[in-house]
Enzyme design. Structure first.
Site, PDB file in Angstrom:
ATOM      1  N   THR A   1       1.183  -1.067  -0.155  1.00 49.84           N
ATOM      2  CA  THR A   1      -0.401  -0.255   0.065  1.00 49.84           C
ATOM      3  C   THR A   1       0.861   1.677  -0.013  1.00 49.84           C
ATOM      4  OG1 THR A   1      -0.079   0.195   2.456  1.00 49.84           O
ATOM      5  CG2 THR A   1      -1.825  -1.676   1.559  1.00 49.84           C
TER       6      THR A   1
ATOM      7  N   GLU B   1      -5.710  -4.335  -1.816  1.00 51.37           N
ATOM      8  CA  GLU B   1      -6.339  -5.330  -0.931  1.00 51.37           C
ATOM      9  C   GLU B   1      -7.364  -6.184  -1.690  1.00 51.37           C
ATOM     10  OE1 GLU B   1      -5.051  -2.664   2.060  1.00 51.37           O
ATOM     11  OE2 GLU B   1      -5.597  -2.160   0.195  1.00 51.37           O
TER      12      GLU B   1
ATOM     13  N   LYS C   1     -16.963  16.514   9.627  1.00 52.14           N
ATOM     14  CA  LYS C   1     -18.712  16.488  10.828  1.00 52.14           C
ATOM     15  C   LYS C   1     -18.388  18.020  10.993  1.00 52.14           C
ATOM     16  CE  LYS C   1     -20.044  13.909  15.058  1.00 52.14           C
ATOM     17  NZ  LYS C   1     -19.929  13.734  14.995  1.00 52.14           N
TER      18      LYS C   1
ATOM     19  N   TRP D   1     -22.796  15.228   8.393  1.00 50.88           N
ATOM     20  CA  TRP D   1     -21.986  14.848   7.855  1.00 50.88           C
ATOM     21  C   TRP D   1     -21.800  15.910   6.189  1.00 50.88           C
ATOM     22  CZ3 TRP D   1     -18.051  12.923  10.490  1.00 50.88           C
ATOM     23  CH2 TRP D   1     -18.296  11.916  11.290  1.00 50.88           C
TER      24      TRP D   1
END
Length: 541
Positions: free
Chosen positions: A181, A326, A436, A441
């Protein structure tokens, strides 16, 4: 029923015999060099023989520090097929991360392109397990290696080898390749792909509800071969006989336009920033690219304005896909249902796509419950399946438990989104990037897409910054198109009928370039750091 190993040796043998006349085309800057898949088979055999002579006799890791080209494709084919493990080193990693992944994987050999010698040379003394470096497409004498490391010329090494190899029977569940990654938080994590997982993933890439890669295709693989296995294109192309067009180091808009004009590929894949740059180039230098039946984008959301521009100006459909290192990386592809037309089809294309049968998905809410697939309920996406990692590689010990990333047999993606009843995923943000504000949100992705719909805007990235009253408020970093101008106030007015009033950003900054990660995604961690360090000139409205 009969049984057999789904090994990459079998895939190599199939692709280089049944599809021997298909080609891998490598761009040189002023033309192309070509190699048939039949010749690729001999090329791979020579490389495998050479690696045997350098002590690669088991599952040693062989690193590649290379552009997308024929030599890299030969490594993709030969290294797993001979029973070793291909480790694609990301040429854009920070130096300390590059050293870390080479040592963590215990690379025994590294194959490097000649133009990348200066990058590798700086870190080679710290790569403690590397014993051999093979220089392809360059002068091996230009690499000064530390004591204990031998340097070889790719051409001279392979010229001395036979063009056949006794490919071994390999356990399909053994490691074939590995990627790390990008390590935006902490050290990069290693993901090992098995022969079986790559084989099954390649089959999915070719299926009708996925990328539909087929024998008649010529696929321009812009997505780097060091990034999530080039989205599976090299192995899928060998499976079905699609030819591959490799851009090598020529990744700027002008050279890509040249490649399109010269080779006329039918399919292409890259991150949205590549296509944004190409779109600006084509607008200034028009050319026919309608030979592209489809372009697939992934890595981050493509602005709808860009998708419409390619469709309406150049008759090229841009298709969303979602995945990650992944997930090998294919997780979903936004191919609309056959019954959808017009605006309904577009609504599906804006999503990240529908999950294939082999990818099982669920949404987990803040309280740990599973959210319904109703197109409205939001949660963190978790996935599992036969080409999805179940753990990270932890060095010679095997795999590394990581309860923050894996639990109950599921991969926690870190992506927040919603899913329709017919299985189409829409990502609203990364969990770490959701803003937030006043207990509500705000999706940074939605704001970015809306801002990039303005004709003067080339790129826009949105992050949350601290606010005494609302906890967080959005900050928009804007890159303008060349020759264009617009004020923060005008952009805010442009958004006024597109997002809720309370979501309208007050904080704006104009930058020359949005910082990006090693794989071309917006690096919001760095953008937030620039803000906290006072490096951004911010307009407050």
């Amino acid at each position: 029923m009969q049984d057999g190993q789904l090994s990459l040796a079998r895939l190599l043998q199939h692709g280089t015999t049944v599809h021997s006349k298909s080609e891998v085309v490598t761009w040189t800057g002023d033309g192309a060099r070509r190699e048939t898949y039949g010749d690729l088979g001999k090329h791979a055999a020579k490389l495998a023989n050479a690696l045997r002579g350098l002590g690669v006799t088991g599952d040693q890791r062989v690193g590649t520090f290379m552009w997308n080209n024929a030599e890299h494709l030969a490594a993709y084919a030969a290294i797993p097929a001979m029973g070793a493990v291909l480790h694609t080193l990301n040429i854009r990693l920070f130096p300390e991360q590059l050293t870390f992944v080479a040592n963590h994987a215990a690379d025994h050999v590294v194959i490097v392109d000649g133009t990348l010698i200066p990058l590798l040379a700086k870190q080679l003394p710290e790569m403690t397990t590397v014993r051999h470096v093979i220089v392809a497409n360059g002068d091996a004498s230009k690499l000064e290696a530390p004591a204990g490391v031998e340097v070889h010329s790719y051409g001279e090494l392979l010229d001395a080898q036979p063009g056949t190899f006794d490919w071994p029977e390999v356990d399909e569940r053994s490691a074939a390749a590995m990627c790390y990654t990008s390590g935006t938080t902490g050290d990069p994590k290693g993901v090992a792909y098995s022969h079986r997982s790559i084989w099954l993933h390649s089959m999915q890439v070719c299926m009708s509800d996925s990328m539909q890669l087929a024998q008649h295709d010529s696929a321009l693989a812009i997505v780097p071969m060091f990034h999530a296995m080039s989205w599976g294109l090299p192995y899928a192309a060998l499976m079905v006989g699609a030819s591959l067009v490799m851009p090598d180091r020529f990744l700027q808009p002008g050279p890509i336009a040249q490649i399109l004009a010269a080779e006329k590929p039918t399919f292409a894949a890259a991150v949205p920033t590549i296509w944004q740059g190409l779109l600006q180039h084509l607008d200034a230098n028009p050319q026919d690219i309608s030979h592209l039946r489809e372009v697939v984008v992934g890595g981050s959301a493509a602005p709808p304005s860009m998708m419409h521009a390619f469709q309406e100006k150049y008759d090229v459909p841009v298709l969303h896909a979602w995945g990650m290192t992944e997930t090998s990386p294919l997780g979903s592809v936004a191919r609309p249902p056959a019954s959808a037309t017009g605006d309904e089809a577009w609504s599906y294309r804006y999503t990240q796509g529908r999950f294939p049968a082999s990818v099982h998905a669920r949404l987990i809410t803040d309280d740990g419950s599973e959210a319904p697939w109703d197109g409205e309920s939001v949660g963190e996406l978790e996935v599992r399946g036969p080409w999805i990692a179940g753990a990270y590689y932890s060095g010679e010990e095997g795999v590394e438990p990581d309860p923050e990333k894996f639990h109950d047999g599921w991969l926690r993606t870190g992506d927040v989104g919603k899913v329709t009843p017919d299985g189409f995923l829409t990502l609203t943000d990364r969990a770490k990037d959701v803003i937030k504000s006043g207990g509500e949100w705000i999706s940074s992705v939605d704001l970015e897409n809306q801002v990039m719909g303005h004709p003067a805007v080339a790129e826009a990235a949105v992050v949350g910054i601290p606010d005494e009253k609302w906890d967080e408020r959005p900050l928009v970093a804007v890159v303008l198109r060349e020759g264009q101008s617009v004020t923060a106030g005008e952009l805010r007015e442009f958004l006024s009928d597109k997002v809720a009033k309370w979501q309208l950003p007050e904080n704006w900054t104009f930058v020359q370039e949005v910082p990006k990660t090693s794989v071309g995604k917006f690096d919001k961690k760095r953008l937030r750091a620039f803000h906290s360090e006072g490096k951004l000139d911010i307009s407050q409205l």
